[in-house]
Design a protein around this motif. Structure first.
Motif, PDB file in Angstrom:
ATOM      1  N   LYS A  47      47.175 178.437  50.404  1.00 27.39           N
ATOM      2  CA  LYS A  47      48.037 178.810  51.530  1.00 27.39           C
ATOM      3  C   LYS A  47      47.198 179.145  52.763  1.00 27.39           C
ATOM      4  CE  LYS A  47      52.368 181.164  52.400  1.00 27.39           C
ATOM      5  NZ  LYS A  47      53.478 181.932  51.825  1.00 27.39           N
ATOM      6  N   ILE A  48      47.567 178.562  53.888  1.00 27.04           N
ATOM      7  CA  ILE A  48      46.850 178.771  55.143  1.00 27.04           C
ATOM      8  C   ILE A  48      47.453 179.952  55.899  1.00 27.04           C
ATOM      9  CG2 ILE A  48      46.112 177.728  57.317  1.00 27.04           C
ATOM     10  CD1 ILE A  48      45.056 176.333  54.763  1.00 27.04           C
ATOM     11  N   GLU A  96      53.471 178.606  67.619  1.00 26.00           N
ATOM     12  CA  GLU A  96      53.134 177.289  68.177  1.00 26.00           C
ATOM     13  C   GLU A  96      52.614 176.315  67.128  1.00 26.00           C
ATOM     14  OE1 GLU A  96      51.746 177.116  72.277  1.00 26.00           O
ATOM     15  OE2 GLU A  96      51.141 179.208  72.034  1.00 26.00           O
ATOM     16  N   ILE A  97      52.462 176.800  65.901  1.00 26.59           N
ATOM     17  CA  ILE A  97      51.962 175.932  64.824  1.00 26.59           C
ATOM     18  C   ILE A  97      53.084 175.677  63.828  1.00 26.59           C
ATOM     19  CG2 ILE A  97      50.357 175.776  62.882  1.00 26.59           C
ATOM     20  CD1 ILE A  97      48.340 177.361  64.556  1.00 26.59           C
ATOM     21  N   ASP A  98      53.364 174.410  63.597  1.00 23.00           N
ATOM     22  CA  ASP A  98      54.484 174.029  62.729  1.00 23.00           C
ATOM     23  C   ASP A  98      54.055 173.838  61.280  1.00 23.00           C
ATOM     24  OD1 ASP A  98      57.272 173.354  62.491  1.00 23.00           O
ATOM     25  OD2 ASP A  98      56.629 171.297  62.123  1.00 23.00           O
ATOM     26  N   ASN A  99      52.908 173.183  61.065  1.00 24.62           N
ATOM     27  CA  ASN A  99      52.508 172.889  59.692  1.00 24.62           C
ATOM     28  C   ASN A  99      51.064 172.407  59.630  1.00 24.62           C
ATOM     29  OD1 ASN A  99      52.961 172.729  56.913  1.00 24.62           O
ATOM     30  ND2 ASN A  99      54.898 171.658  57.161  1.00 24.62           N
ATOM     31  N   ILE A 131      46.995 169.104  48.324  1.00 26.94           N
ATOM     32  CA  ILE A 131      48.027 170.133  48.506  1.00 26.94           C
ATOM     33  C   ILE A 131      47.571 171.167  49.526  1.00 26.94           C
ATOM     34  CG2 ILE A 131      49.433 171.872  47.326  1.00 26.94           C
ATOM     35  CD1 ILE A 131      48.653 170.465  44.661  1.00 26.94           C
ATOM     36  N   VAL A 132      48.486 171.552  50.402  1.00 22.25           N
ATOM     37  CA  VAL A 132      48.242 172.666  51.312  1.00 22.25           C
ATOM     38  C   VAL A 132      49.582 173.339  51.587  1.00 22.25           C
ATOM     39  CG1 VAL A 132      48.506 171.322  53.445  1.00 22.25           C
ATOM     40  CG2 VAL A 132      47.036 173.344  53.433  1.00 22.25           C
ATOM     41  N   LEU A 191      55.225 173.773  51.250  1.00 25.27           N
ATOM     42  CA  LEU A 191      54.061 173.182  50.592  1.00 25.27           C
ATOM     43  C   LEU A 191      54.106 171.681  50.830  1.00 25.27           C
ATOM     44  CD1 LEU A 191      52.480 173.852  47.163  1.00 25.27           C
ATOM     45  CD2 LEU A 191      53.301 171.532  47.656  1.00 25.27           C
ATOM     46  N   VAL A 192      52.960 171.105  51.174  1.00 25.36           N
ATOM     47  CA  VAL A 192      52.890 169.659  51.385  1.00 25.36           C
ATOM     48  C   VAL A 192      51.975 169.047  50.332  1.00 25.36           C
ATOM     49  CG1 VAL A 192      52.513 167.796  53.032  1.00 25.36           C
ATOM     50  CG2 VAL A 192      53.106 170.075  53.874  1.00 25.36           C
TER      51      VAL A 192
END
Length: 425
Positions: free
Chosen positions: A348-349, A358-361, A378-379, A385-386
Motif C-alpha cells: 500500500k502506497i 491531487e493523486i488518483d491512483n 500489485i499496488v 488495489l490494482v
C-alpha cells in the motif's frame, strides 16, 4: 541544496546480472506510474525532474563497462521528459536516453517512471516517483520555495550494498528444484505487450481473503495460478509444477535505508499432477502451505546467501566481462526455466496529506518476456488495489478468467487495457 557528487560506484549484488543478460527480449525494466487528477504539463514536469535529480544524486548516474563488471558513474547530462508513445517496460537504449537508467514519460494525466533494474528495486522506484510528483505539484501550485525546500525527502542517498552487509555466510544452501511449467501460446510481435489493469475494491478483497484465512498476496497469487491451471496448463500434457516467483522486500527483515536493490524472492511450487482436477480452494491451500514454509527468515537467508555466494565468488570475479557475458547468459537462460511467472506486490502506497486530493491512483508493471510470458504486479492506494497483467501472449484467456473469478466472489472489479486485448467487462 545539491547533494555530494558521486563519481562512481559498484553495482549492488543483485544489479550485477541485469546489464549482462538484458536485451530487447528480456529488458529487465519495470514501470511505476502515478495518475493525477489533472492533465500533465510537460514543462513543469521537466522542471520538477531537474530539481529532484540534483537532490537525489544517487540516480544521476550512467552505466559504464569495466574490465570485470559494469559499474555506475556520475552522469553530467540531464534526463529528458518525453510524451509516452510506445509500450511500457521497453528496453532502455541508454545512448538515446542521455545515459540514464530510468525514463520519465507522461500521457494525459499519468506520469510513468520506467526503471532498469540495475538502478534500484520497485520499493525505491515508487518513492522516487513520489518525489518527482510532489515536486511537480509544488511547482504547479506555486508552493513557496522555502516551503518546498523544507519538505523532507522520502528518499536517502545511501548507496550501501545491503546484501553484503547482512547476508549470513553459513546459510547459502537451497533445496534442489525441478524445472517449471512454461506458459504455452502464440506470442505477440517482438516488443509488443498486452496490458490489463484490474481495479479491485480493497476492503471487499480483504474480507474475502480473510474468510479464506489467506493474505492478499496469497489469495491473488492463488487466483492467478488457478487461471493458469484452467486456461493453459490443463490444455497441455505437462507434468511439471506451476512455479511462481514472489519478490520479497528485505528491508522488512533487515535494517537498511539504501536506495540500491535490496530484495530477494521465494519460489512457490504448485504441483498439480497428483489429482485429475484441482479446485481453486485446492490451489489456495497449496499456495498457503508454500508461503508458510518459505516466507520465513531462515529460508529467505538461504536464498539471499546462495545468490550472494555466486556474485562474490573469487573465481567468477576474475573472469573478464566479455567471458562473463557468454557464461552468465547460458546459465541465466537455464535458470529462467525454473519459473512459470512472477507476481510482485509493492503493498500500500502512502501519500503526504497535502497531495492526496491531487493523486488518483498508482500503477505497477513488470516486463513480459520469452519465458515468463504473463506476469502480475500489485499496488494499492486508498481503497483501491490494482493487479496488472503484462503479457506477450496473443490471447487474454488468463486475464479474462482472473476478472471473472474475482467478480464471482462479489468483489467490485473493473478493467482497463492498452488496446492490445478487447476490453474485459
Amino acid at each position: 541544496m545539491p547533494k555530494k557528487r558521486i563519481r562512481w560506484r559498484k553495482l549492488d549484488n543483485a544489479a550485477k546480472i541485469f546489464p549482462i543478460v538484458s536485451n530487447k527480449r528480456f529488458t529487465s525494466v519495470f514501470r511505476v506510474s502515478v495518475i493525477l487528477k489533472g492533465k500533465i504539463d510537460k514543462e513543469i514536469l521537466q522542471e520538477a525532474l531537474n530539481q529532484v535529480i540534483e537532490k537525489q544524486v544517487s540516480f544521476k548516474v550512467k552505466l559504464t563497462k569495466g574490465f570485470f563488471w559494469y559499474y555506475l558513474e556520475e552522469n553530467l547530462k540531464r534526463p529528458e521528459v518525453k510524451e509516452e508513445n510506445d509500450y511500457p517496460c521497453r528496453y532502455i537504449n541508454f545512448d538515446m536516453n542521455n545515459g540514464y537508467l530510468f525514463d520519465v514519460t507522461y500521457f494525459e494525466n499519468k506520469i510513468n517512471l520506467d526503471v532498469f533494474h540495475s538502478l534500484t528495486d520497485g520499493n525505491i522506484a515508487i518513492k522516487f516517483l513520489q518525489e518527482i510528483t510532489y515536486n511537480y505539484l509544488d511547482i504547479k501550485n506555486k508552493t513557496e520555495k522555502e516551503e518546498n525546500e523544507k519538505r523532507k525527502s522520502i528518499l536517502s542517498n545511501n548507496i550501501e550494498d545491503s546484501y553484503l552487509k547482512n547476508y549470513n555466510k553459513e546459510k547459502t544452501k537451497r533445496e534442489k528444484s525441478e524445472k517449471a511449467y512454461i506458459l504455452k501460446g502464440k506470442k505477440l510481435p517482438l516488443g509488443a505487450t498486452g496490458i490489463v489493469h484490474n481495479f479491485i475494491n480493497l476492503e471487499q478483497l480483504k474480507k474475502v481473503a480473510k474468510e479464506a484465512d489467506a493474505t492478499i498476496t496469497e489469495y491473488l497469487g492463488a487466483v492467478f495460478v488457478y487461471c493458469i491451471y484452467t486456461e493453459n496448463y490443463k490444455l497441455s500434457n505437462s507434468k511439471k509444477p506451476i512455479k511462481v516467483c514472489f519478490p520479497v522486500d528485505l528491508k522488512k527483515y533487515y535494517p537498511s535505508n539504501t536506495i540500491t536493490n535490496f530484495f530477494s524472492y521465494i519460489s512457490v511450487d504448485i504441483n498439480v499432477v497428483e489429482k485429475n482436477e484441482y479446485s481453486f480452494l485446492d490451489i489456495l491451500d497449496l499456495v498457503k502451505k508454500q508461503f508458510k514454509k518459505k516466507l520465513v527468515p531462515n529460508e529467505i537467508e538461504k536464498t539471499m546467501g546462495a545468490n550472494i555466494k555466486i556474485g562474490t565468488n573469487f573465481l567468477i570475479r576474475l573472469v573478464p566481462l566479455f567471458l562473463k557475458r557468454i557464461l552468465v547468459n547460458i546459465s541465466y537462460k537455464e535458470i529462467r526455466k525454473y519459473s512459470t511467472t512472477t507476481i510482485s506486490n509493492l503493498g500500500k502506497i502512502s501519500v503526504k496529506e497535502e497531495y492526496q486530493n491531487e493523486i488518483d491512483n498508482f500503477l505497477f508493471l513488470l516486463c513480459g518476456e520469452a519465458i515468463e510470458k504473463d506476469k502480475g504486479a500489485i499496488v494499492s492506494y486508498n481503497n483501491n488495489l490494482v493487479f496488472t497483467f503484462t503479457s506477450i501472449l496473443e490471447n487474454s484467456k488468463i486475464e479474462r478468467a482472473f476478472y471473472e473469478f474475482i467478480k464471482s466472489q462479489n468483489i467490485e472489479i473493473c478493467t482497463e487495457g492498452n488496446g492490445v486485448y478487447d476490453v474485459i467487462s
